[in-house]
Design a protein around this motif. Sequence first.
Motif, PDB file in Angstrom:
ATOM      1  N   UNK A  97       0.807  -1.213   0.000  1.00 39.98           N
ATOM      2  CA  UNK A  97       0.000   0.000   0.000  1.00 39.98           C
ATOM      3  C   UNK A  97       0.845   1.269   0.000  1.00 39.98           C
ATOM      4  N   UNK A  98       0.266   2.294  -0.601  1.00 38.70           N
ATOM      5  CA  UNK A  98       0.899   3.601  -0.587  1.00 38.70           C
ATOM      6  C   UNK A  98      -0.169   4.681  -0.528  1.00 38.70           C
ATOM      7  N   UNK A  99       0.252   5.863  -0.062  1.00 39.85           N
ATOM      8  CA  UNK A  99      -0.624   7.024   0.035  1.00 39.85           C
ATOM      9  C   UNK A  99       0.015   8.146  -0.761  1.00 39.85           C
ATOM     10  N   UNK A 100      -0.749   8.754  -1.651  1.00 43.88           N
ATOM     11  CA  UNK A 100      -0.221   9.861  -2.449  1.00 43.88           C
ATOM     12  C   UNK A 100      -0.338  11.184  -1.705  1.00 43.88           C
ATOM     13  N   UNK A 101       0.670  12.036  -1.889  1.00 41.27           N
ATOM     14  CA  UNK A 101       0.583  13.418  -1.409  1.00 41.27           C
ATOM     15  C   UNK A 101      -0.076  14.269  -2.490  1.00 41.27           C
ATOM     16  N   UNK A 102      -0.904  15.246  -2.148  1.00 40.88           N
ATOM     17  CA  UNK A 102      -1.413  15.530  -0.800  1.00 40.88           C
ATOM     18  C   UNK A 102      -2.349  14.418  -0.338  1.00 40.88           C
ATOM     19  N   UNK A 103      -2.341  14.160   0.965  1.00 41.00           N
ATOM     20  CA  UNK A 103      -3.037  13.011   1.512  1.00 41.00           C
ATOM     21  C   UNK A 103      -4.549  13.174   1.429  1.00 41.00           C
ATOM     22  N   UNK A 104      -5.186  12.142   0.880  1.00 37.49           N
ATOM     23  CA  UNK A 104      -6.642  12.062   0.848  1.00 37.49           C
ATOM     24  C   UNK A 104      -7.086  11.207   2.040  1.00 37.49           C
ATOM     25  N   UNK A 105      -8.010  11.716   2.850  1.00 36.31           N
ATOM     26  CA  UNK A 105      -8.391  11.027   4.077  1.00 36.31           C
ATOM     27  C   UNK A 105      -8.955   9.636   3.815  1.00 36.31           C
ATOM     28  N   UNK A 106      -9.758   9.487   2.786  1.00 35.55           N
ATOM     29  CA  UNK A 106     -10.360   8.185   2.489  1.00 35.55           C
ATOM     30  C   UNK A 106      -9.284   7.177   2.105  1.00 35.55           C
ATOM     31  N   UNK A 107      -8.358   7.585   1.215  1.00 34.50           N
ATOM     32  CA  UNK A 107      -7.274   6.692   0.815  1.00 34.50           C
ATOM     33  C   UNK A 107      -6.374   6.354   2.000  1.00 34.50           C
TER      34      UNK A 107
END
Length: 249
Positions: A97-107
């Motif tokens: 898993x990864x989270x893209x910047x800017x951070x989306x709360x749902x993701x």
Amino acid sequence: MIKAIIIDDETAMQEVNSQLLSEYFPSIKLVGTANCIKSGIDLIQKENPDLVLLDIELTDGSGFQLLQKLPSYDFKVVFITAFDSYAIKAIKFSAIDYILKPVNEIEFKEAIQRALDLIESKEHTESQFNILMNSFKKELQNKKLVLRTQNSMHIVDISEIHFCKSDNSYTTFYFKDGEKILVSKSLKDYESLLKEYGFFRPHQSYLVNLNHIKKVDKTDHGFIIMKNKKEIPISTRQKKNLIDLLDRL
């Protein structure tokens, strides 16, 4: 209680992720933050976390390089990154898993929840990380760079670049076979592009490939000797940074 740490070189991002963890995952205890490879490794070894939120681009290298420096680990990782096609490609190959910047709360919530599910099920992810590292190394080994000159388009292997030299708004690339290519882009443009591939700027006019350094003279007016016998100056400000960086290789 599940222990987590955040490794990100942006204080604002540390705060955002810390706040989101606190708000949506009260079962997770944030036990520390770090902003580079060295402090990140120290924190991991001290706290033995269950979950690591790891930025891909750190001040002294990449999150991938941090993981490579650990002898072993069994924590789960969620990568945090601005859009970077090759890094995300490596992550996707490994289904991590990864989270893209800017951070989306749902993701953010979805990625952290999947990591929690893996922790609670005690599922081993060693094979995923082996795939990740193999994909990452392959991307680095085969990475090409397009250099456009007035009359041509050169496709070069990044690994074969010895160093780059600035000439105002132009940059000359020097290769291990003696070839030179002059392009009408500034050295600053290439510094940000090549930093991830083992390049360092020891002087305002030079960008060097650390893999092609033969010797570093540490005297007052020190310099670098490349494997092709070229001498590259080192600024006083950058000398310690270069020595520290080479010590970590």
